[in-house]
Design a protein around this motif. Structure first.
Motif, PDB file in Angstrom:
ATOM      1  N   ALA A  62      -1.842 -14.312  11.104  1.00  0.00           N
ATOM      2  CA  ALA A  62      -0.543 -13.878  10.584  1.00  0.00           C
ATOM      3  C   ALA A  62       0.377 -15.057  10.276  1.00  0.00           C
ATOM      4  CB  ALA A  62       0.139 -12.961  11.597  1.00  0.00           C
ATOM      5  N   ALA A  63       1.198 -14.864   9.248  1.00  0.00           N
ATOM      6  CA  ALA A  63       2.320 -15.771   9.008  1.00  0.00           C
ATOM      7  C   ALA A  63       3.408 -15.337   9.984  1.00  0.00           C
ATOM      8  CB  ALA A  63       2.806 -15.640   7.571  1.00  0.00           C
ATOM      9  N   VAL A  64       3.965 -16.275  10.719  1.00  0.00           N
ATOM     10  CA  VAL A  64       4.959 -15.947  11.747  1.00  0.00           C
ATOM     11  C   VAL A  64       6.343 -16.342  11.243  1.00  0.00           C
ATOM     12  CG1 VAL A  64       5.664 -16.360  14.134  1.00  0.00           C
ATOM     13  CG2 VAL A  64       3.227 -16.228  13.559  1.00  0.00           C
ATOM     14  N   THR A  65       7.289 -15.393  11.361  1.00  0.00           N
ATOM     15  CA  THR A  65       8.658 -15.625  10.904  1.00  0.00           C
ATOM     16  C   THR A  65       9.603 -15.618  12.102  1.00  0.00           C
ATOM     17  OG1 THR A  65       9.144 -13.291  10.567  1.00  0.00           O
ATOM     18  CG2 THR A  65       8.184 -14.474   8.718  1.00  0.00           C
ATOM     19  N   PRO A  66      10.788 -16.199  11.956  1.00  0.00           N
ATOM     20  CA  PRO A  66      11.766 -16.180  13.040  1.00  0.00           C
ATOM     21  C   PRO A  66      12.151 -14.740  13.415  1.00  0.00           C
ATOM     22  CG  PRO A  66      12.418 -17.755  11.358  1.00  0.00           C
ATOM     23  CD  PRO A  66      11.268 -16.985  10.803  1.00  0.00           C
ATOM     24  N   ASP A  67      12.518 -14.559  14.672  1.00  0.00           N
ATOM     25  CA  ASP A  67      12.816 -13.224  15.192  1.00  0.00           C
ATOM     26  C   ASP A  67      13.939 -12.508  14.455  1.00  0.00           C
ATOM     27  OD1 ASP A  67      10.792 -13.379  17.051  1.00  0.00           O
ATOM     28  OD2 ASP A  67      12.102 -14.190  18.607  1.00  0.00           O
ATOM     29  N   GLY A  68      14.973 -13.188  14.051  1.00  0.00           N
ATOM     30  CA  GLY A  68      16.114 -12.536  13.445  1.00  0.00           C
ATOM     31  C   GLY A  68      15.953 -12.189  11.969  1.00  0.00           C
ATOM     32  N   GLU A  69      14.886 -12.674  11.358  1.00  0.00           N
ATOM     33  CA  GLU A  69      14.699 -12.455   9.925  1.00  0.00           C
ATOM     34  C   GLU A  69      14.289 -11.010   9.640  1.00  0.00           C
ATOM     35  OE1 GLU A  69      11.716 -14.205   6.561  1.00  0.00           O
ATOM     36  OE2 GLU A  69      12.638 -15.613   7.962  1.00  0.00           O
ATOM     37  N   PRO A  70      14.993 -10.335   8.720  1.00  0.00           N
ATOM     38  CA  PRO A  70      14.596  -8.965   8.370  1.00  0.00           C
ATOM     39  C   PRO A  70      13.229  -8.956   7.696  1.00  0.00           C
ATOM     40  CG  PRO A  70      16.658  -9.586   7.265  1.00  0.00           C
ATOM     41  CD  PRO A  70      16.148 -10.789   7.978  1.00  0.00           C
ATOM     42  N   LEU A  71      12.453  -7.932   7.988  1.00  0.00           N
ATOM     43  CA  LEU A  71      11.131  -7.790   7.386  1.00  0.00           C
ATOM     44  C   LEU A  71      11.017  -6.400   6.760  1.00  0.00           C
ATOM     45  CD1 LEU A  71       8.887  -9.424  10.149  1.00  0.00           C
ATOM     46  CD2 LEU A  71       9.659 -10.435   8.004  1.00  0.00           C
ATOM     47  N   PRO A  72      11.778  -6.143   5.713  1.00  0.00           N
ATOM     48  CA  PRO A  72      11.734  -4.814   5.110  1.00  0.00           C
ATOM     49  C   PRO A  72      10.352  -4.508   4.540  1.00  0.00           C
ATOM     50  CG  PRO A  72      12.966  -6.324   3.709  1.00  0.00           C
ATOM     51  CD  PRO A  72      12.650  -7.054   4.982  1.00  0.00           C
ATOM     52  N   GLY A  73       9.880  -3.301   4.808  1.00  0.00           N
ATOM     53  CA  GLY A  73       8.598  -2.873   4.269  1.00  0.00           C
ATOM     54  C   GLY A  73       7.394  -3.425   4.983  1.00  0.00           C
ATOM     55  N   ILE A  74       7.582  -4.085   6.132  1.00  0.00           N
ATOM     56  CA  ILE A  74       6.468  -4.662   6.892  1.00  0.00           C
ATOM     57  C   ILE A  74       6.351  -3.935   8.222  1.00  0.00           C
ATOM     58  CG2 ILE A  74       5.590  -6.732   8.038  1.00  0.00           C
ATOM     59  CD1 ILE A  74       6.789  -8.350   5.766  1.00  0.00           C
ATOM     60  N   VAL A  75       5.123  -3.606   8.612  1.00  0.00           N
ATOM     61  CA  VAL A  75       4.867  -2.909   9.863  1.00  0.00           C
ATOM     62  C   VAL A  75       5.072  -3.867  11.027  1.00  0.00           C
ATOM     63  CG1 VAL A  75       3.204  -1.620  11.241  1.00  0.00           C
ATOM     64  CG2 VAL A  75       3.207  -1.357   8.747  1.00  0.00           C
ATOM     65  N   CYS A  76       6.125  -3.602  11.804  1.00  0.00           N
ATOM     66  CA  CYS A  76       6.449  -4.373  13.007  1.00  0.00           C
ATOM     67  C   CYS A  76       6.299  -3.444  14.208  1.00  0.00           C
ATOM     68  CB  CYS A  76       7.895  -4.864  12.948  1.00  0.00           C
ATOM     69  SG  CYS A  76       8.270  -5.886  11.529  1.00  0.00           S
ATOM     70  N   MET A  77       6.418  -3.996  15.386  1.00  0.00           N
ATOM     71  CA  MET A  77       6.419  -3.159  16.575  1.00  0.00           C
ATOM     72  C   MET A  77       7.628  -2.226  16.514  1.00  0.00           C
ATOM     73  SD  MET A  77       3.646  -3.857  17.941  1.00  0.00           S
ATOM     74  CE  MET A  77       3.889  -2.663  19.255  1.00  0.00           C
ATOM     75  N   ASP A  78       7.425  -0.976  16.882  1.00  0.00           N
ATOM     76  CA  ASP A  78       8.423   0.095  16.878  1.00  0.00           C
ATOM     77  C   ASP A  78       8.806   0.560  15.477  1.00  0.00           C
ATOM     78  OD1 ASP A  78       8.604   0.337  19.726  1.00  0.00           O
ATOM     79  OD2 ASP A  78       9.754  -1.522  19.717  1.00  0.00           O
ATOM     80  N   SER A  79       8.077   0.124  14.452  1.00  0.00           N
ATOM     81  CA  SER A  79       8.308   0.631  13.098  1.00  0.00           C
ATOM     82  C   SER A  79       7.777   2.054  12.994  1.00  0.00           C
ATOM     83  CB  SER A  79       7.544  -0.197  12.055  1.00  0.00           C
ATOM     84  OG  SER A  79       8.050  -1.483  11.920  1.00  0.00           O
ATOM     85  N   GLU A  80       8.492   2.865  12.232  1.00  0.00           N
ATOM     86  CA  GLU A  80       7.964   4.168  11.825  1.00  0.00           C
ATOM     87  C   GLU A  80       7.319   3.953  10.475  1.00  0.00           C
ATOM     88  OE1 GLU A  80      10.780   7.370  11.925  1.00  0.00           O
ATOM     89  OE2 GLU A  80      11.584   6.716  13.852  1.00  0.00           O
ATOM     90  N   LEU A  81       6.110   4.462  10.304  1.00  0.00           N
ATOM     91  CA  LEU A  81       5.407   4.239   9.052  1.00  0.00           C
ATOM     92  C   LEU A  81       4.557   5.428   8.678  1.00  0.00           C
ATOM     93  CD1 LEU A  81       2.071   2.666   9.454  1.00  0.00           C
ATOM     94  CD2 LEU A  81       3.659   2.192  11.332  1.00  0.00           C
ATOM     95  N   THR A  82       4.216   5.487   7.411  1.00  0.00           N
ATOM     96  CA  THR A  82       3.264   6.469   6.912  1.00  0.00           C
ATOM     97  C   THR A  82       2.111   5.687   6.317  1.00  0.00           C
ATOM     98  OG1 THR A  82       5.043   8.020   6.403  1.00  0.00           O
ATOM     99  CG2 THR A  82       2.914   8.424   5.354  1.00  0.00           C
TER     100      THR A  82
END
Length: 134
Positions: free
Chosen positions: A47-67
């Protein structure tokens, strides 16, 4: 062993804190769930790792709701991706320490991943939508 098909491994992105915690989770689960832990560790490593505070719209993160859509059945499922203690399949809360959860982490809307389950079944999942955790 859970294996990703090389040509079906899209780039993925994780937040720094998630990458660290998921790596620790994979290491801790190596004895009880070796195939899934190995798959999850491999996903974290690539994985490419980004800073914690950076928004990740449209990316599956922990606690994301997804379909997502299971390409072998055409069925769509709406779930929340959680750590193992918070998992509740009937409530739609799937653990990242399952083959499906490990495959979905870090994907973005429109991406698909193909992998082999511990039983040897080939699965292909496509992310259709993602809501960032609150």
């Amino acid at each position: 062993m859970i294996q990703s098909v090389v040509c079906q491994r899209p780039p993925i992105v994780l937040r720094s804190r998630d990458a660290e915690r998921l790596g620790q989770l994979a290491e801790a689960a190596a004895q009880r769930h070796p195939a899934t832990a190995d798959f999850l560790a491999g996903e974290v490593a690539r994985a490419a790792v980004t800073p914690d505070g950076e928004p990740l719209p449209g990316i599956v993160c922990m606690d994301s709701e997804l379909t997502f859509r299971d390409e072998s059945t055409g069925k769509e499922k709406q779930v929340t991706l959680v750590y193992p203690p918070d998992a509740d399949v009937e409530a739609g809360r799937i653990s990242v320490l399952t083959p499906i959860g490990a495959a979905l982490i870090g994907l973005s809307v429109g991406q698909s991943i193909t992998f082999e389950t511990p039983s040897g079944e080939r699965r292909s999942l496509t992310v259709l939508s993602v809501s960032e955790p609150n």
